[in-house]
Scaffold this motif. Structure first.
Motif, PDB file in Angstrom:
ATOM      1  N   LEU A  18       0.859  -1.178   0.000  1.00  0.00           N
ATOM      2  CA  LEU A  18       0.000   0.000   0.000  1.00  0.00           C
ATOM      3  C   LEU A  18       0.895   1.227   0.000  1.00  0.00           C
ATOM      4  O   LEU A  18       2.035   1.175   0.475  1.00  0.00           O
ATOM      5  CB  LEU A  18      -0.898   0.053   1.241  1.00  0.00           C
ATOM      6  N   ARG A  19       0.351   2.331  -0.488  1.00  0.00           N
ATOM      7  CA  ARG A  19       1.057   3.597  -0.392  1.00  0.00           C
ATOM      8  C   ARG A  19       0.135   4.633   0.227  1.00  0.00           C
ATOM      9  O   ARG A  19      -0.962   4.880  -0.281  1.00  0.00           O
ATOM     10  CB  ARG A  19       1.546   4.090  -1.749  1.00  0.00           C
ATOM     11  N   LEU A  20       0.615   5.224   1.312  1.00  0.00           N
ATOM     12  CA  LEU A  20      -0.108   6.296   1.981  1.00  0.00           C
ATOM     13  C   LEU A  20       0.455   7.635   1.541  1.00  0.00           C
ATOM     14  O   LEU A  20       1.654   7.749   1.279  1.00  0.00           O
ATOM     15  CB  LEU A  20       0.013   6.170   3.499  1.00  0.00           C
ATOM     16  N   SER A  21      -0.412   8.634   1.477  1.00  0.00           N
ATOM     17  CA  SER A  21       0.047   9.982   1.152  1.00  0.00           C
ATOM     18  C   SER A  21      -0.420  10.956   2.215  1.00  0.00           C
ATOM     19  O   SER A  21      -1.424  10.730   2.886  1.00  0.00           O
ATOM     20  CB  SER A  21      -0.464  10.418  -0.222  1.00  0.00           C
ATOM     21  N   CYS A  22       0.339  12.026   2.346  1.00  0.00           N
ATOM     22  CA  CYS A  22       0.014  13.076   3.314  1.00  0.00           C
ATOM     23  C   CYS A  22       0.375  14.413   2.691  1.00  0.00           C
ATOM     24  O   CYS A  22       1.516  14.615   2.272  1.00  0.00           O
ATOM     25  CB  CYS A  22       0.790  12.866   4.606  1.00  0.00           C
ATOM     26  N   ALA A  23      -0.602  15.307   2.663  1.00  0.00           N
ATOM     27  CA  ALA A  23      -0.380  16.642   2.123  1.00  0.00           C
ATOM     28  C   ALA A  23      -0.615  17.667   3.223  1.00  0.00           C
ATOM     29  O   ALA A  23      -1.688  17.671   3.840  1.00  0.00           O
ATOM     30  CB  ALA A  23      -1.309  16.902   0.947  1.00  0.00           C
ATOM     31  N   ALA A  24       0.372  18.519   3.445  1.00  0.00           N
ATOM     32  CA  ALA A  24       0.278  19.568   4.461  1.00  0.00           C
ATOM     33  C   ALA A  24       0.004  20.897   3.785  1.00  0.00           C
ATOM     34  O   ALA A  24       0.610  21.229   2.762  1.00  0.00           O
ATOM     35  CB  ALA A  24       1.572  19.647   5.258  1.00  0.00           C
ATOM     36  N   SER A  25      -0.910  21.659   4.371  1.00  0.00           N
ATOM     37  CA  SER A  25      -1.226  22.977   3.826  1.00  0.00           C
ATOM     38  C   SER A  25      -1.533  23.928   4.969  1.00  0.00           C
ATOM     39  O   SER A  25      -1.756  23.513   6.099  1.00  0.00           O
ATOM     40  CB  SER A  25      -2.417  22.894   2.874  1.00  0.00           C
ATOM     41  N   GLY A  26      -1.564  25.223   4.625  1.00  0.00           N
ATOM     42  CA  GLY A  26      -1.872  26.230   5.628  1.00  0.00           C
ATOM     43  C   GLY A  26      -0.719  27.168   5.856  1.00  0.00           C
ATOM     44  O   GLY A  26       0.127  27.377   4.995  1.00  0.00           O
ATOM     45  N   SER A  27      -0.691  27.724   7.054  1.00  0.00           N
ATOM     46  CA  SER A  27       0.285  28.753   7.390  1.00  0.00           C
ATOM     47  C   SER A  27       1.611  28.112   7.814  1.00  0.00           C
ATOM     48  O   SER A  27       1.929  28.011   8.994  1.00  0.00           O
ATOM     49  CB  SER A  27      -0.256  29.621   8.523  1.00  0.00           C
ATOM     50  N   ILE A  28       2.397  27.716   6.842  1.00  0.00           N
ATOM     51  CA  ILE A  28       3.654  27.023   7.105  1.00  0.00           C
ATOM     52  C   ILE A  28       4.827  27.888   6.686  1.00  0.00           C
ATOM     53  O   ILE A  28       4.942  28.257   5.518  1.00  0.00           O
ATOM     54  CB  ILE A  28       3.713  25.675   6.352  1.00  0.00           C
ATOM     55  N   PHE A  29       5.690  28.200   7.636  1.00  0.00           N
ATOM     56  CA  PHE A  29       6.922  28.919   7.334  1.00  0.00           C
ATOM     57  C   PHE A  29       8.070  27.948   7.110  1.00  0.00           C
ATOM     58  O   PHE A  29       8.853  28.087   6.186  1.00  0.00           O
ATOM     59  CB  PHE A  29       7.285  29.884   8.461  1.00  0.00           C
ATOM     60  N   ALA A  30       8.128  26.963   7.991  1.00  0.00           N
ATOM     61  CA  ALA A  30       9.200  25.969   7.882  1.00  0.00           C
ATOM     62  C   ALA A  30       8.722  24.651   8.469  1.00  0.00           C
ATOM     63  O   ALA A  30       7.920  24.634   9.397  1.00  0.00           O
ATOM     64  CB  ALA A  30      10.458  26.431   8.610  1.00  0.00           C
ATOM     65  N   ILE A  31       9.218  23.564   7.893  1.00  0.00           N
ATOM     66  CA  ILE A  31       8.943  22.231   8.416  1.00  0.00           C
ATOM     67  C   ILE A  31      10.231  21.659   8.977  1.00  0.00           C
ATOM     68  O   ILE A  31      11.260  21.643   8.296  1.00  0.00           O
ATOM     69  CB  ILE A  31       8.353  21.320   7.328  1.00  0.00           C
ATOM     70  N   ASN A  32      10.175  21.174  10.199  1.00  0.00           N
ATOM     71  CA  ASN A  32      11.345  20.594  10.855  1.00  0.00           C
ATOM     72  C   ASN A  32      11.382  19.083  10.708  1.00  0.00           C
ATOM     73  O   ASN A  32      12.423  18.502  10.443  1.00  0.00           O
ATOM     74  CB  ASN A  32      11.373  20.997  12.328  1.00  0.00           C
ATOM     75  N   THR A  33      10.237  18.448  10.924  1.00  0.00           N
ATOM     76  CA  THR A  33      10.155  17.002  10.723  1.00  0.00           C
ATOM     77  C   THR A  33       8.799  16.650  10.118  1.00  0.00           C
ATOM     78  O   THR A  33       7.803  17.333  10.353  1.00  0.00           O
ATOM     79  CB  THR A  33      10.326  16.202  12.030  1.00  0.00           C
ATOM     80  N   MET A  34       8.806  15.587   9.331  1.00  0.00           N
ATOM     81  CA  MET A  34       7.565  14.984   8.840  1.00  0.00           C
ATOM     82  C   MET A  34       7.687  13.496   9.080  1.00  0.00           C
ATOM     83  O   MET A  34       8.769  12.919   8.913  1.00  0.00           O
ATOM     84  CB  MET A  34       7.354  15.258   7.355  1.00  0.00           C
TER      85      MET A  34
END
Length: 122
Positions: A18-34
């Protein structure tokens, strides 16, 4: 505010993929970990894999060699490709993002997806 949308769960036979996906949106300046976590019935939520901002990944021993974390071509989208699935992989899988919001103070955020069910059964 940061929103995570997950997809890709389902029912699969042992040994399947299986393949899972995740999409992040919104007020994002920086991502440190996912990363991805999972929670099986009656158990605590556990880490599956996490990727830091420098691209290093850390997998749980139970999924090493079977699961692969990857980034999508669309910004702030990630995938979890799961191969050789086992019944013990059955759980609700959650996407998690730690980062800084795009506001004056660059406040920290800890965002979670709604979860997607993965069931491995014959």
């Amino acid at each position: 505010q940061v929103h995570l949308v997950e997809s890709g769960g389902g029912l699969v036979q042992p040994g399947g993929s299986l393949r899972l996906s995740c999409a992040a949106s919104g007020s994002i300046f920086a991502i440190n970990t996912m990363g991805w976590y999972r929670q099986a019935p009656g158990k605590q939520r556990e880490l599956v894999v996490v990727m830091t901002s420098d691209g290093r990944t850390n997998y749980a021993d139970s999924v090493k060699g079977r699961f692969t974390f990857s980034r999508g071509s669309v910004k702030n989208t990630v995938y979890l490709t799961m191969n050789s699935l086992k019944p013990e992989d059955t759980a609700v899988y959650y996407c998690n993002v730690l980062g800084n919001s795009d506001n004056l103070y660059k406040t920290d955020f800890d965002a979670w997806g709604q979860g997607t069910q993965v069931t491995v059964s014959s």
